[in-house]
Design a protein around this motif. Structure first.
Motif, PDB file in Angstrom:
ATOM      1  N   ARG A 199       0.817  -1.217   0.000  1.00 35.41           N
ATOM      2  CA  ARG A 199       0.000   0.000   0.000  1.00 35.41           C
ATOM      3  C   ARG A 199       0.855   1.273   0.000  1.00 35.41           C
ATOM      4  N   VAL A 200       2.169   1.109   0.119  1.00 31.35           N
ATOM      5  CA  VAL A 200       3.038   2.279   0.272  1.00 31.35           C
ATOM      6  C   VAL A 200       3.093   3.109  -0.999  1.00 31.35           C
ATOM      7  N   LYS A 201       3.112   2.476  -2.182  1.00 34.34           N
ATOM      8  CA  LYS A 201       3.228   3.228  -3.440  1.00 34.34           C
ATOM      9  C   LYS A 201       2.079   4.211  -3.601  1.00 34.34           C
ATOM     10  N   ASN A 202       0.869   3.722  -3.429  1.00 33.05           N
ATOM     11  CA  ASN A 202      -0.305   4.585  -3.547  1.00 33.05           C
ATOM     12  C   ASN A 202      -0.327   5.637  -2.441  1.00 33.05           C
ATOM     13  N   ALA A 203      -0.023   5.209  -1.199  1.00 32.22           N
ATOM     14  CA  ALA A 203      -0.062   6.125  -0.060  1.00 32.22           C
ATOM     15  C   ALA A 203       0.980   7.239  -0.204  1.00 32.22           C
ATOM     16  N   SER A 204       2.124   6.919  -0.792  1.00 29.29           N
ATOM     17  CA  SER A 204       3.182   7.913  -0.971  1.00 29.29           C
ATOM     18  C   SER A 204       2.711   9.075  -1.844  1.00 29.29           C
ATOM     19  N   GLY A 205       1.935   8.772  -2.890  1.00 30.95           N
ATOM     20  CA  GLY A 205       1.391   9.821  -3.743  1.00 30.95           C
ATOM     21  C   GLY A 205       0.461  10.742  -2.967  1.00 30.95           C
ATOM     22  N   LEU A 206      -0.428  10.147  -2.163  1.00 29.62           N
ATOM     23  CA  LEU A 206      -1.354  10.947  -1.353  1.00 29.62           C
ATOM     24  C   LEU A 206      -0.598  11.783  -0.329  1.00 29.62           C
ATOM     25  N   PHE A 207       0.418  11.185   0.286  1.00 27.86           N
ATOM     26  CA  PHE A 207       1.194  11.862   1.325  1.00 27.86           C
ATOM     27  C   PHE A 207       1.913  13.091   0.770  1.00 27.86           C
ATOM     28  N   ASN A 208       2.544  12.938  -0.392  1.00 25.72           N
ATOM     29  CA  ASN A 208       3.255  14.064  -1.004  1.00 25.72           C
ATOM     30  C   ASN A 208       2.297  15.124  -1.539  1.00 25.72           C
ATOM     31  N   LEU A 209       1.121  14.671  -1.985  1.00 23.08           N
ATOM     32  CA  LEU A 209       0.101  15.619  -2.431  1.00 23.08           C
ATOM     33  C   LEU A 209      -0.274  16.560  -1.292  1.00 23.08           C
ATOM     34  N   MET A 210      -0.361  16.009  -0.073  1.00 24.29           N
ATOM     35  CA  MET A 210      -0.752  16.820   1.082  1.00 24.29           C
ATOM     36  C   MET A 210       0.239  17.958   1.330  1.00 24.29           C
ATOM     37  N   ARG A 211       1.535  17.678   1.146  1.00 23.31           N
ATOM     38  CA  ARG A 211       2.525  18.735   1.356  1.00 23.31           C
ATOM     39  C   ARG A 211       2.333  19.864   0.338  1.00 23.31           C
ATOM     40  N   ASN A 212       2.103  19.479  -0.922  1.00 23.26           N
ATOM     41  CA  ASN A 212       1.919  20.491  -1.968  1.00 23.26           C
ATOM     42  C   ASN A 212       0.637  21.292  -1.776  1.00 23.26           C
ATOM     43  N   LEU A 213      -0.458  20.597  -1.411  1.00 23.48           N
ATOM     44  CA  LEU A 213      -1.711  21.312  -1.164  1.00 23.48           C
ATOM     45  C   LEU A 213      -1.584  22.224   0.054  1.00 23.48           C
ATOM     46  N   GLY A 214      -0.858  21.758   1.061  1.00 21.40           N
ATOM     47  CA  GLY A 214      -0.609  22.600   2.231  1.00 21.40           C
ATOM     48  C   GLY A 214       0.127  23.870   1.844  1.00 21.40           C
ATOM     49  N   GLY A 215       1.126  23.718   0.965  1.00 21.55           N
ATOM     50  CA  GLY A 215       1.858  24.881   0.488  1.00 21.55           C
ATOM     51  C   GLY A 215       0.954  25.846  -0.257  1.00 21.55           C
ATOM     52  N   ALA A 216       0.065  25.307  -1.105  1.00 18.08           N
ATOM     53  CA  ALA A 216      -0.848  26.165  -1.882  1.00 18.08           C
ATOM     54  C   ALA A 216      -1.825  26.896  -0.967  1.00 18.08           C
ATOM     55  N   VAL A 217      -2.395  26.171  -0.004  1.00 19.05           N
ATOM     56  CA  VAL A 217      -3.322  26.795   0.945  1.00 19.05           C
ATOM     57  C   VAL A 217      -2.582  27.834   1.791  1.00 19.05           C
ATOM     58  N   GLY A 218      -1.367  27.482   2.236  1.00 15.63           N
ATOM     59  CA  GLY A 218      -0.577  28.395   3.057  1.00 15.63           C
ATOM     60  C   GLY A 218      -0.284  29.703   2.342  1.00 15.63           C
ATOM     61  N   LEU A 219       0.123  29.607   1.074  1.00 18.02           N
ATOM     62  CA  LEU A 219       0.433  30.815   0.307  1.00 18.02           C
ATOM     63  C   LEU A 219      -0.815  31.678   0.130  1.00 18.02           C
ATOM     64  N   ALA A 220      -1.957  31.027  -0.139  1.00 20.66           N
ATOM     65  CA  ALA A 220      -3.209  31.772  -0.318  1.00 20.66           C
ATOM     66  C   ALA A 220      -3.594  32.504   0.964  1.00 20.66           C
ATOM     67  N   VAL A 221      -3.507  31.785   2.098  1.00 22.27           N
ATOM     68  CA  VAL A 221      -3.885  32.394   3.385  1.00 22.27           C
ATOM     69  C   VAL A 221      -2.917  33.515   3.752  1.00 22.27           C
ATOM     70  N   ILE A 222      -1.615  33.260   3.588  1.00 25.34           N
ATOM     71  CA  ILE A 222      -0.608  34.274   3.936  1.00 25.34           C
ATOM     72  C   ILE A 222      -0.776  35.520   3.071  1.00 25.34           C
ATOM     73  N   ASN A 223      -1.013  35.321   1.767  1.00 26.21           N
ATOM     74  CA  ASN A 223      -1.248  36.465   0.881  1.00 26.21           C
ATOM     75  C   ASN A 223      -2.459  37.269   1.330  1.00 26.21           C
ATOM     76  N   GLU A 224      -3.515  36.539   1.688  1.00 28.71           N
ATOM     77  CA  GLU A 224      -4.748  37.203   2.126  1.00 28.71           C
ATOM     78  C   GLU A 224      -4.500  37.988   3.417  1.00 28.71           C
ATOM     79  N   VAL A 225      -3.764  37.384   4.359  1.00 29.72           N
ATOM     80  CA  VAL A 225      -3.447  38.064   5.621  1.00 29.72           C
ATOM     81  C   VAL A 225      -2.603  39.304   5.364  1.00 29.72           C
ATOM     82  N   LEU A 226      -1.563  39.157   4.530  1.00 32.15           N
ATOM     83  CA  LEU A 226      -0.692  40.300   4.228  1.00 32.15           C
ATOM     84  C   LEU A 226      -1.487  41.447   3.590  1.00 32.15           C
ATOM     85  N   ASN A 227      -2.345  41.102   2.632  1.00 29.12           N
ATOM     86  CA  ASN A 227      -3.123  42.141   1.948  1.00 29.12           C
ATOM     87  C   ASN A 227      -4.110  42.832   2.897  1.00 29.12           C
TER      88      ASN A 227
END
Length: 528
Positions: A407-435
Motif C-alpha cells: 500500500r506504500v506506493k499509492n499512499a506515498s502519492g497521497l502523502f506528497n500531495l498533502m505537502r503540496n496542497l498545504g503549500g498552496a493553501v498556506g500561500l493563499a492564506v498568507i497572501n490574504e493576511v498580508l493584503n
C-alpha cells in the motif's frame, strides 16, 4: 520486507542478509534522490527569477505568473497518479520516463521564445517530473529494512525540505552569473545521468502492465478537474478578490463538481486511480494532516522571507538567496542529528519539539521592523531549519513506515500531495493576511498621521526642507511621507502573518496526541 519487519534484535546483531544495505540498491536510491531533488528544486529556482523571464519573453506580470501556476497545477495532478503508474509500470520504468521527460521539457523551456511556449513546456515539465517525488518516498519504505529507516528517512526528509529552501539561493546565483535560460539547461546533464542510472540499477519491483487495461480515465478527468481547479483558485484567488473574479469563480464551480464526481468514482470503481482507503490507517491519516500543515510553513516562509527582503529591504535575487541560505545549512546539519534521535526518542516527541521550535522561530519575527537584516533573521531561520527537520522526518516515518508494503506506493502519492496542497493553501492564506492586514494598518496609520500629530508634522517639514530646489517640495514630501506610511503598514502586516503562523504551529503540536505510538526503531539502531 516481511523479514525486515519481524526480525528480532538477536537476528539484527548478526546482520542477516535481509538487514544488510545492498550497495547496488543504495546507489540506485541515491540516484533517485537526486532526481527528486531536481524536481522539487525547480519550483523555487524559477520563482526567484520570474522578473528576468518576464523581460526575456516580453510577457506581462499576469502572463509570467503562469510559468509557476502551470507547473504547480500539472504537478499536483500527477503526484497522486504516480501510485497507480508505479504499480503498472514498475519503479524502474516510471522513474526513467519521469526523469527523461523532465529533462526534455527543461531543454524546451530553455529554448522557449514566447510566453505561450514557456507555459506549455512548464506544464509538461511539472506533470512528468512529479512522478519522481512519491516514487522515492515509496522506494525508501519498501526496499530498505525497517532497522535502516533512521538512515533513509532523514535523507528524503532533507531533500524535501532543503530543495524549496535553497531554491531562491541557487536561482539567484544562476541568473546573476549566466542567464535565466540556464535555470532549465542546468537540469539536462543530471537528468540524462539519472535516467541512465535508473535504467541500469533499479530492480526493486516488476511492472504489472495488465493494470493499464483497467486505467480509470474518468477518474483521471475528475481528479484533474478537482485538483487543477483547486490549485488555480488558491494561486490566483488572493490577488483577484476570490469569487469576485469570473475565472476564479468558474474554476471554483468546476472544482466543486469535479470533487464530488472524483470521490464518488474512487470509492466505487473496480480499480480506482487513487486508493483512499489508506486513510483507514490512523497514523497515516494524522501523518497526512501534519504533512499538510508542515507544507504551509515550508512553502509559506520560503515565500514570506524573500518577499519581505525584496519589498521592504530592496534586495536583489542574489542577496535574498545569500540571506536565505542559513535555513538550508541548518537543515543539512540537522538531518543526521534527527536520524540519531529517531533511534532513541519517541517520534511523537520529536515532531512536537519540531513544531514548537518552528513556532518559536516565527514568534521571533513578530517584532519585525523595516531594519531587519541578515543578523536579525539569523536566529529565526536557524530555528526554522531545526523545526522543519524535526517535524518532517519523523512524520514521514509515522505515516509511511507503518503501512503494509503493497500500500506504500499509492499512499506515498497521497502523502506528497498533502505537502503540496498545504503549500498552496498556506500561500493563499498568507497572501490574504498580508493584503488585508496591510490595508487595515494603512487605514489606522493614516488616521493618526494628521496635522494634529506633532511627529508627523515635524517629519513632513524635514522632508520638505530636504526636497528644496528639486521641484514642488511640498507635494514631493507628502508623497514620501505616504510611502513611509505604506511601508510601515506592510511591515506590520508581516508581523501579523508571523503571529498567525506561531499560534498555528503551537496548536498543531497538540495533534501528536492523536498518533498511535509508532514501532520502536531502537532495536534496529542499537544493534549497529
Amino acid at each position: 520486507m516481511a523479514d525486515a519487519t519481524t526480525a528480532s534484535p538477536s537476528m539484527m546483531t548478526g546482520a542477516p542478509a535481509s538487514e544488510r544495505l545492498q550497495p547496488k540498491r543504495v546507489v540506485a536510491f541515491i540516484i533517485m534522490v537526486f532526481g527528486m531533488f531536481m524536481s522539487i528544486l525547480d519550483i523555487q529556482i524559477v520563482s526567484a527569477s520570474l522578473s528576468e523571464i518576464q523581460a526575456g519573453l516580453s510577457a506581462s506580470s499576469t502572463e509570467v505568473s503562469w510559468v509557476q501556476t502551470a507547473y504547480l497545477i500539472a504537478e499536483v495532478i500527477a503526484i497522486p497518479l504516480s501510485g497507480f503508474l508505479s504499480r503498472a509500470l514498475g519503479t524502474r520504468l516510471l522513474f526513467a520516463i519521469s526523469a527523461f521527460g523532465f529533462t526534455v521539457s527543461s531543454l524546451l523551456c530553455g529554448f522557449a521564445s514566447s510566453i505561450e511556449q514557456m507555459i506549455l513546456w512548464r506544464a509538461l515539465q511539472g506533470f512528468l517530473g512529479a512522478g519522481m517525488i512519491p516514487t522515492v518516498f515509496a522506494s525508501a519504505y519498501t526496499i530498505f529494512p525497517r532497522s535502516k529507516f533512521y538512515i533513509v528517512a532523514p535523507i528524503i526528509g532533507l531533500v524535501a525540505t532543503l530543495a524549496p529552501t535553497v531554491g531562491p539561493t541557487v536561482g539567484g546565483y544562476i541568473t546573476d552569473l549566466m542567464s535565466w535560460h540556464w535555470l532549465f539547461f542546468i537540469n539536462i546533464v543530471p537528468g540524462i545521468i539519472i535516467t541512465i542510472g535508473v535504467l541500469i540499477l533499479v530492480d526493486f519491483d516488476q511492472p504489472n502492465f495488465a493494470l493499464l487495461e483497467r486505467f480509470d480515465w474518468w477518474g483521471l478527468i475528475f481528479m484533474g478537474g478537482f485538483l487543477g481547479s483547486l490549485e488555480y483558485v488558491l494561486e490566483e484567488g488572493p490577488q483577484y478578490e476570490w469569487l469576485q473574479d469570473t475565472s476564479v469563480a468558474v474554476c471554483a464551480a468546476i472544482g466543486f463538481v469535479s470533487a464530488v464526481a472524483f470521490f464518488w468514482r474512487v470509492l466505487t470503481a473496480e480499480e480506482p486511480i487513487v486508493d483512499l482507503y489508506a486513510f483507514n490507517n490512523r497514523n497515516f491519516a494524522v501523518g497526512c494532516v501534519l504533512q499538510f500543515c508542515i507544507g504551509i510553513g515550508l512553502y509559506g516562509l520560503t515565500y514570506v522571507y524573500p518577499r519581505y527582503l525584496a519589498e521592504i529591504r530592496g534586495y536583489s535575487a542574489l542577496m535574498i538567496g545569500e540571506t536565505m541560505f542559513v535555513s538550508g545549512v541548518t537543515m543539512f546539519f540537522m538531518a543526521p542529528v534527527v536520524g540519531r534521535l529517531m533511534q532513541k526518542v519517541d517520534l511523537r516527541y520529536i515532531i512536537a519539539f519540531g513544531l514548537v521550535t518552528f513556532a518559536l522561530g516565527s514568534w521571533q519575527m513578530t517584532w519585525i521592523t523595516r531594519d531587519y537584516d541578515f543578523y536579525e533573521l539569523l536566529l529565526p531561520q536557524i530555528l526554522r531549519g531545526i523545526g522543519m527537520m524535526c517535524a518532517m522526518v519523523p512524520t514521514n516515518n509515522i505515516a509511511l513506515a507503518t503501512l503494509p508494503p503493497d500500500r506504500v506506493k499509492n499512499a506515498s502519492g497521497l502523502f506528497n500531495l498533502m505537502r503540496n496542497l498545504g503549500g498552496a493553501v498556506g500561500l493563499a492564506v498568507i497572501n490574504e493576511v498580508l493584503n488585508d492586514r496591510t490595508d487595515l494598518h494603512i487605514s489606522r496609520l493614516q488616521d493618526r498621521v494628521t496635522w494634529g500629530n506633532t511627529t508627523a508634522v515635524e517629519t513632513l517639514n524635514m522632508l520638505t526642507q530636504r526636497m528644496q530646489g528639486m521641484g514642488d517640495s511640498a507635494i514631493m514630501a507628502m508623497k514620501q511621507l505616504s510611502q513611509i506610511v505604506h511601508r510601515q503598514a506592510a511591515v506590520m502586516g508581516y508581523g501579523d502573518a508571523f503571529v498567525m503562523l506561531s499560534l498555528f504551529y503551537v496548536a498543531l503540536s497538540l495533534l501528536v496526541l492523536f498518533v498511535n505510538k509508532p514501532p520502536s526503531m531502537t532495536a534496529g539502531g542499537d544493534a549497529h
